[in-house]
Design an enzyme around this catalytic site. Structure first.
Site, PDB file in Angstrom:
ATOM      1  N   GLU A 188       0.825  -1.207   0.000  1.00  0.00           N
ATOM      2  CA  GLU A 188       0.000   0.000   0.000  1.00  0.00           C
ATOM      3  C   GLU A 188       0.860   1.258   0.000  1.00  0.00           C
ATOM      4  O   GLU A 188       0.503   2.261  -0.623  1.00  0.00           O
ATOM      5  CB  GLU A 188      -0.938  -0.004   1.211  1.00  0.00           C
ATOM      6  CG  GLU A 188      -2.048  -1.044   1.114  1.00  0.00           C
ATOM      7  CD  GLU A 188      -2.893  -1.094   2.366  1.00  0.00           C
ATOM      8  OE1 GLU A 188      -2.731  -0.211   3.234  1.00  0.00           O
ATOM      9  OE2 GLU A 188      -3.719  -2.012   2.486  1.00  0.00           O
TER      10      GLU A 188
ATOM     11  N   SER B 111       3.198 -21.204  -5.815  1.00  0.00           N
ATOM     12  CA  SER B 111       2.704 -22.576  -5.892  1.00  0.00           C
ATOM     13  C   SER B 111       1.582 -22.741  -6.912  1.00  0.00           C
ATOM     14  O   SER B 111       0.797 -21.838  -7.176  1.00  0.00           O
ATOM     15  CB  SER B 111       2.222 -23.117  -4.544  1.00  0.00           C
ATOM     16  OG  SER B 111       3.211 -22.937  -3.560  1.00  0.00           O
TER      17      SER B 111
ATOM     18  N   ASP C  48      -3.381  -4.247   6.154  1.00  0.00           N
ATOM     19  CA  ASP C  48      -3.545  -2.831   5.810  1.00  0.00           C
ATOM     20  C   ASP C  48      -2.481  -2.003   6.507  1.00  0.00           C
ATOM     21  O   ASP C  48      -2.053  -2.328   7.628  1.00  0.00           O
ATOM     22  CB  ASP C  48      -4.923  -2.313   6.230  1.00  0.00           C
ATOM     23  CG  ASP C  48      -6.015  -2.687   5.241  1.00  0.00           C
ATOM     24  OD1 ASP C  48      -5.680  -3.177   4.141  1.00  0.00           O
ATOM     25  OD2 ASP C  48      -7.204  -2.482   5.564  1.00  0.00           O
TER      26      ASP C  48
END
EC number: 3.5.1.11
Length: 802
Positions: A177, A266, A341
């Site tokens: 972010e 993966s 966040d």
């Protein structure tokens, strides 16, 4: 590629040759039987689970103690005590974002009795071997301990949880972010608010309905790209992003030198009875955690009354992630869901240790950490650091000038031990309902896969996902003043999942789980051009499939030039329209259509077989630069990881295929750009190498398992043999769930036993799967006792009462 005979030959070889061996190490005493097969894999037979898990810890420590010690110290933040000040920065970040022993113990104490007790027994097993090694260090401590002059410590349950955290938790402790906010702020400065937001919405879209998904659904969600709700952030975000980004680079570098897994990706596939050629459910695993020696995966067989399981898990984990029990096979891939966040905290101008939250100034939690650091002269010194935490989590950046701090809010913080417990419960499950219950308790972002003896398959996008305030944009940091807090978590039943899908299969390569699901700051991972299409194409091109078919699909995906899937047809189409103007274009079309899109070296001459692959590689790089370099200028460097990401190049595809975008990136005809790149690359190759594609062939890229030791020092332990580079799982499991139980084949390179004797001697099983891996050969997946004993080379017993 002749896969089927390779598989058959190696499995036949393995079953025939060991049968008449004498077990020189066999011990008739009671205890846990340790049956080592001819690849060194331990198969443990115990009378109860407590003894089983203690033996599990013991054999893992015997095979990989130094690796375990590195993982433990990596999370604990005590690496610099052994390797010096170069690793202090990594230790500091581990302590800043991590937990005290007291906090971890509290997590463990909250677990159900059985997983809590068995984690403790697993730790006791590691300590059992540590005790033995300390009594006989010359024979039982690996070379690294002698070379770096330190001793292992006894283990507790806390250490086991730490090892789990050092690999699994790292994946989700992300700060993207901040980078997104940095890009947006710099674009705004250069282009203004209106234009920059259009550019940002194209670079980091919210939801691309064209992205391939693991759950096939009808209809398309509305394309979300508007950034009208973008929250206003401090100008300090650029400085914070650059600082945190540099810290992360250092953390990654030092972690890789220590052999800690950071590249967690993966792929996986499950096939139900309707799509399976045999009518049995099939499962494929391909965890991608890097290629080192010893490897990150540890293979084991666990057997106790009422419980049998065989497979692999990350080193130090007291459970199997890729394998099968009596009832079903399971696997996992990284989910990349949005569980983290960054919050922008407003600091008090009079006291920067206070932050504004819900109208009041709050004191940050403050703690002092002491580090013991080894100096160049071998003497140790103490370094002290102060760390802060807000209601949202650890403070990762403070700007005293602008009175702003950034803290990291993680949805699963404090539940890591619960997730370990959930995985153990998944191992013990006997049916889909019990597996689903375990999945509901797992709090980190993964994809879980299930395939059982009845032919049923199931897929779950597991994790604890926040319900965010709809007034903020989750692609950039959230104001931390209290108005925009999370409103809870999405119920597990609303997470993407499917049982027995209509198409008969589920495939995943860290792609989008379902059409409506978004992943915030990493949304550009999930676009129209995505690598999972290799598996989708392979499945759709076949009717009913076998394990050998899935292996061929995996082979194709491992060597594919991923850009060829969408961009090669566009190139051929434009060349076809212009072929009358230049005879070379007809030749290029012919070679491109002949090419299987793979960068492989089947004749083993050290060059990629297809010369046209060199043309396509250079054409793609040239085209990408033309699309973005001039338009972005100085920003090209910080956005290239988005526009040319290893998962896909969706924005480039939308531009070149004339799809709608928010910002007009291309101001000339797209076909003109394609032809300019074609002409430039063709002229270059013909001038430098020759007129025909056969002359353009380029040397293969290679990789090694453990070119350097765990701390970045070259070694000669037999794993420096270069093999062709593959975009492949660090191990592969192929399992068919027959009515009698699981069967199949697997490979776990470079080898099972990472122990290196004091004199540098390595085990026969240090890298005995390396060449097999390079040649796409496999060993049999051993599950039933009869087959295990046929393949045994040593049988011993551990007396757990001592």
């Amino acid at each position: 590629m002749k896969m089927k005979w390779l598989i058959s030959v190696i499995i036949l070889f393995v079953f025939i040759f060991p049968q008449n061996l004498v077990f020189a190490g066999e011990d008739k005493n009671e205890g846990v039987k340790v049956v080592r097969d001819n690849f060194g894999v331990p198969h443990l037979y115990a009378k109860n689970k407590k003894d089983l898990y203690e033996a599990y810890g013991y054999v893992m420590a015997k095979d990989r103690l130094f690796q375990l010690e590195m993982f433990r110290r990596g999370n604990e933040g005590t690496v610099s005590e052994i390797f010096g000040e170069d690793y202090l920065s990594k230790d500091e970040q581990s302590r800043r974002d991590g937990y005290s022993n007291k906090e971890i113990k509290k997590m463990i104490d909250g677990l159900d009795r059985q997983p809590r007790e068995l984690i403790a027994k697993f730790a006791e097993g590691i300590s059992r071997y540590v005790n033995e090694a300390l009594k006989d260090p010359d024979d039982k401590l690996s070379k690294e301990f002698h070379e770096y002059q330190f001793l292992p410590q006894k283990w507790t349950s806390t250490d086991v949880v730490r090892v789990y955290m050092v690999s699994m938790t790292y994946l989700w402790i992300i700060t993207r972010e901040l980078k997104n906010a940095e890009i947006l702020a710099k674009l705004e400065h250069e282009y203004g608010t209106e234009v920059s937001r259009k550019m940002f919405d194209d670079l980091v879209w919210k939801n691309d309905p064209s992205a391939p998904t693991s759950i096939v659904s009808e209809g398309k969600p509305k394309r979300e790209s508007s950034s009208q709700s973008l929250q206003k952030l401090s100008s300090a975000v650029i400085k914070a992003s650059e600082k945190v980004g540099k810290e992360r680079e250092n953390f990654v570098q030092s972690s890789e030198e220590l052999g800690l897994p950071l590249k967690i990706g993966s792929n996986a596939a499950i096939v139900g009875s309707e799509k399976s050629a045999t009518g049995n459910a099939l499962l494929f695993s391909g965890p991608q955690v890097g290629f080192v020696a010893p490897g990150f995966l540890y293979e084991v067989g666990l057997h106790a009354p009422g419980f049998d399981m065989e497979g692999s898990g990350f080193i130090g984990y007291p459970f199997i992630m890729f394998g099968a029990n009596n009832h079903f096979a399971l696997s996992a891939t990284a989910g990349y869901g949005n569980v983290t966040d960054i919050f922008e905290e407003k600091l008090n101008t009079k006291n920067s240790s206070q932050y504004l939250y819900k109208g009041k100034w709050r004191d940050m939690e403050k703690r002092k950490e002491s580090f013991t650091v080894k100096g160049d002269n071998g003497e140790k010194k103490t370094v002290e650091k102060i760390y802060y935490r807000t209601v949202h989590g650890p403070v990762i950046s403070r700007d005293e000038t602008n009175k702003v701090a950034y803290s990291k809010y993680v949805s699963f913080r404090g539940t890591e031990a619960q997730s370990m417990s959930a995985y153990m419960k998944a191992n013990w499950a006997k049916n889909l309902k019990e597996f689903e219950n375990a999945a509901s308790e797992y709090t980190m972002s993964l994809n879980w896969y299930y395939a059982d003896k009845k032919g049923d398959i199931a897929y779950y996008h597991v994790g604890r996902y926040p319900v965010r305030n709809n007034k903020i944009d989750e692609r950039i940091p959230t104001p931390g003043t209290g108005e925009y807090e999370w409103k809870g978590f999405i119920p597990f039943k609303e997470n993407p999942h499917v049982i027995n899908p209509k198409n008969g299969y589920v495939v995943n390569w860290n792609n989008k789980p379902s059409k409506e699901w978004v992943n915030g700051e990493y949304s550009y991972y999930w676009g129209e051009d995505n690598r999972v299409q290799q598996y989708i194409n392979g499945m759709e091109a076949r009717g009913k499939v076998t394990l050998e078919d899935i292996n061929e699909i995996n082979y194709t995906a491992s060597f594919a030039q991923l850009r060829a899937n969408l961009f090669k047809p566009l190139l051929i189409d434009v060349l076809d329209k212009n072929k009358s103007t230049n005879g070379n274009y007809t030749y290029l079309i012919e070679k491109l259509e002949e090419w299987n899109n793979l960068k492989e070296d089947e004749n083993k001459d050290g060059y990629y077989d297809a010369g046209i692959a060199a043309f396509f590689d250079e054409w793609w790089n040239n085209l990408h630069d033309k699309l973005f370099m001039d338009e972005l200028g100085d920003f090209y460097g910080i956005t290239k990881e988005i526009t040319d990401h290893r998962y896909g190049a969706s924005l480039a595809y939308k531009n070149i295929s004339k799809e709608s975008t928010n910002y007009k990136w291309v101001n000339v005809d797209q076909e003109k750009i394609i032809m300019e790149s074609t002409n430039e690359v063709l002229a270059k190759l013909q001038s430098e190498k020759g007129l025909k594609a056969e002359k353009w062939r380029m040397p293969i890229k290679t990789m090694t398992f453990g070119e350097k030791s765990l701390i970045g020092i070259p070694h000669g332990y037999g794993s420096m043999t270069p093999i062709i580079e593959m975009n492949r799982g660090s191990e592969n499991h192929y399992i068919e769930m027959t009515p009698k139980g699981p069967s199949g084949f697997n490979i776990t390179p470079p080898g099972q036993i990472g122990f290196v004797k004091k004199d540098g001697t390595i085990s026969d099983h240090y890298d005995d799967q390396l060449v097999m891996f390079a040649e796409w050969k496999f060993k049999p997946y051993l599950f039933n006792k009869k087959d295990i004993y046929k393949a045994a080379t040593n049988v011993s017993a551990l007396n757990m009462s001592k």
